[in-house]
Design an enzyme around this catalytic site. Structure first.
Site, PDB file in Angstrom:
ATOM      1  CB  THR A 312      -0.821   0.079   1.345  1.00 12.74           C
ATOM      2  OG1 THR A 312      -1.403  -1.062   1.039  1.00 12.74           O
ATOM      3  CG2 THR A 312      -1.943   1.214   1.239  1.00 12.74           C
ATOM      4  CD1 TRP A 315      -1.203   1.294  -6.217  1.00  9.96           C
ATOM      5  CD2 TRP A 315      -1.854   2.724  -5.196  1.00  9.96           C
ATOM      6  NE1 TRP A 315      -2.215   1.780  -7.188  1.00  9.96           N
ATOM      7  CE2 TRP A 315      -2.770   2.754  -6.142  1.00  9.96           C
ATOM      8  CE3 TRP A 315      -2.088   3.971  -4.178  1.00  9.96           C
ATOM      9  CZ2 TRP A 315      -3.687   3.788  -6.486  1.00  9.96           C
ATOM     10  CZ3 TRP A 315      -3.103   4.886  -4.393  1.00  9.96           C
ATOM     11  CH2 TRP A 315      -3.780   4.587  -5.395  1.00  9.96           C
ATOM     12  CG  HIS A 316      -0.195   5.962  -1.679  1.00  7.97           C
ATOM     13  ND1 HIS A 316      -0.725   4.650  -1.001  1.00  7.97           N
ATOM     14  CD2 HIS A 316      -1.282   6.655  -1.695  1.00  7.97           C
ATOM     15  CE1 HIS A 316      -2.211   4.855  -0.609  1.00  7.97           C
ATOM     16  NE2 HIS A 316      -2.366   6.048  -0.994  1.00  7.97           N
ATOM     17  N   GLY A 317       3.776   5.549  -3.829  1.00  3.20           N
ATOM     18  CA  GLY A 317       4.993   6.280  -4.316  1.00  3.20           C
ATOM     19  C   GLY A 317       6.220   5.648  -4.262  1.00  3.20           C
ATOM     20  CG  PHE A 466      -0.197   9.068  -5.283  1.00  4.71           C
ATOM     21  CD1 PHE A 466       1.147   9.317  -5.020  1.00  4.71           C
ATOM     22  CD2 PHE A 466      -1.027   9.754  -4.508  1.00  4.71           C
ATOM     23  CE1 PHE A 466       1.579   9.975  -4.187  1.00  4.71           C
ATOM     24  CE2 PHE A 466      -0.748  10.722  -3.595  1.00  4.71           C
ATOM     25  CZ  PHE A 466       0.707  10.577  -3.330  1.00  4.71           C
TER      26      PHE A 466
END
Length: 466
Positions: A312, A315-317, A466
């Site tokens: 997670t 996934w954001h960066g 993102f």
């Protein structure tokens, strides 16, 4: 192109609506797909071919998965098809991060990669992966490549979500109902979502920018920044989700909610059931449960939580602060599952203070350019590093942005805004005059936001990166 722009509001959207409702019903999907491809190609025309390649591969793999479902070959096709879909995301988003860290660990000379991240690739890649997984589980493969393309490329949710599951709108791609009531509700939802972005998120972003650039930090300034960013990211992302859901309703689609008053949560566990719901459910259904979820023993459950939250974060960066952010929430969630939740249930006020503070601290990590910066700011909340209680710049920002902060905090609380919402709803529903007043209010709100767009600086949606 972004929703909160004059080009979208006064050129693209009116033309798109006119075309969509002017053509016969059997051509509406084609009209919407054409407009969606134009919307995406407006800013990044070369990446339209990348999306097209993913759609074609997904279409072919879906047919193969249906043909060989429940066989060894089907399992191989499923793994290969999902991996091929995710490979685009891995290359464009993470290749540079991995090479940089390999160089740091081994000293091996590597040519740095300068790869531009295609807008929305994290969202539409996850949608394609969910389609392939659903077909493998038993959903019928889409026989019309144009419908699959519309599912992936539909402009309301293309750039920044919510992550729409194929099983949720499979029937709507072929059969959906349009009505004036639904369209009016969608327009109202769109305008209020835009108000979140322009009137709250953009103003709070200015305060956050001042803090990042200042050399005059203080305890007060650290708190102002932390609260402002926590509210900014909420209004920015929930505002976009509201706009996407509203536009979907105008075109006859029903997208699931992506936010449900997350700052009213009484635990971190509850917070993540209310924040970015589509992403949380995606990881739950396609990663956490297939790994065994909470039914494979305590140690395996802990491992599963750590793995899901590391993914997670990534996934954001592609940066270590995002990995730390994911691990931070994984630890909090494990502590709650092991012993903290019963304690929180006994104190309503304490549980909300606890949740808001640790969410706020988490978003400091999320926004940090590096981990030492995040630790300095979190320490600064308590005066670490010899910070003064206040500074002239902090007092100036408090005076300049205090009203926006208070209004944003007020509207983020469902308890506080409930009487206002009831009043507005009743005013618009009881009499024709009330409905006209509500319509006039929305028109005035749109004019105010237009003035901000004409006069203000551009603030892109945070989740575009993102």
């Amino acid at each position: 192109m972004v929703f909160s722009s004059l080009t979208f509001l006064y050129y693209f959207l009116p033309c798109m609506l006119a075309l969509y409702f002017a053509v016969p019903k059997r051509f509406q999907n084609a009209a919407l797909l054409s407009g969606s491809l134009l919307f995406y190609a407006w800013g990044e025309p070369k990446y339209i071919f990348l999306m097209g390649l993913q759609i074609v591969l997904g279409y072919v793999c879906g047919l193969l998965l249906e043909a060989y479902r429940h066989t060894g070959a089907g399992r191989f096709v499923c793994i290969l098809s999902v991996a091929s879909s995710l490979s685009f995301l891995l290359y464009f988003k993470y290749a540079g991060f991995f090479l940089t860290n390999i160089h740091a660990l081994t000293g091996i000379a590597m040519e740095p990669l300068d790869i531009a991240l295609p807008a929305g690739i994290s969202f539409y890649t996850f949608q394609m992966a969910s389609y392939l997984a659903d077909v493998y589980k038993g959903a019928p493969a889409q026989r019309h490549v144009s419908r699959l393309a519309l599912y992936i490329a539909m402009f309301p949710q293309l750039i920044a979500g919510p992550i729409v599951r194929y099983c949720e709108i499979e029937d709507q791609l072929e059969h959906r109902q349009h009505s004036w009531e639904s369209a009016a509700g969608g327009i109202c939802r769109f305008i209020t979502g835009m108000a979140k972005k322009i009137l709250f998120a953009n103003q709070l972003a200015e305060l956050c920018t001042i803090f990042r650039e200042t050399k005059e930090r203080s305890v007060l300034f650290c708190w102002l920044y932390a609260i402002a960013f926590m509210l900014q990211i909420y209004y920015d992302f929930s505002g976009y989700s509201d706009m996407a859901i509203g536009l979907g309703r105008v075109f006859g689609f029903r997208f699931s909610e992506n936010f449900r008053d997350p700052y009213a949560s009484k635990s971190i566990t509850e917070f993540w059931r209310r924040w970015h719901i589509s992403l949380g459910m995606w990881f739950r259904d396609y990663v956490y449960i297939p790994m065994g979820g909470s039914h494979a023993g305590r140690l395996r459950q802990i491992f599963n939580i750590l793995a899901v939250w590391m993914l997670t974060g990534l996934w954001h960066g592609a940066a270590w602060n995002f990995v730390l952010w994911g691990m931070y929430f994984a630890v909090l969630l494990m502590l709650e599952k092991l012993w903290l939740l019963p304690v929180l249930e006994n104190s309503l006020a304490g549980s909300r203070i606890y949740t808001l503070f640790f969410v706020m601290a988490g978003f400091i990590i999320f926004d940090a350019p590096d981990i030492p910066w995040a630790l300095d700011v979190i320490g600064g909340l308590f005066g670490a590093g010899g910070l003064s209680p206040a500074s002239n710049e902090a007092l100036y920002c408090l005076k300049s942005f205090g009203v926006v902060l208070l209004l944003a905090a007020f509207w983020a609380s469902p308890t506080a805004r409930a009487p206002v919402k009831r009043l507005l709803k009743s005013a618009g529903a009881i009499t024709p005059c009330g409905a006209a007043a509500r319509l006039a209010g929305l028109a005035v709100l749109l004019l105010v936001m237009t003035a901000y767009l004409v006069d203000g600086s551009f603030q892109p949606f945070l989740y575009f990166r993102f």
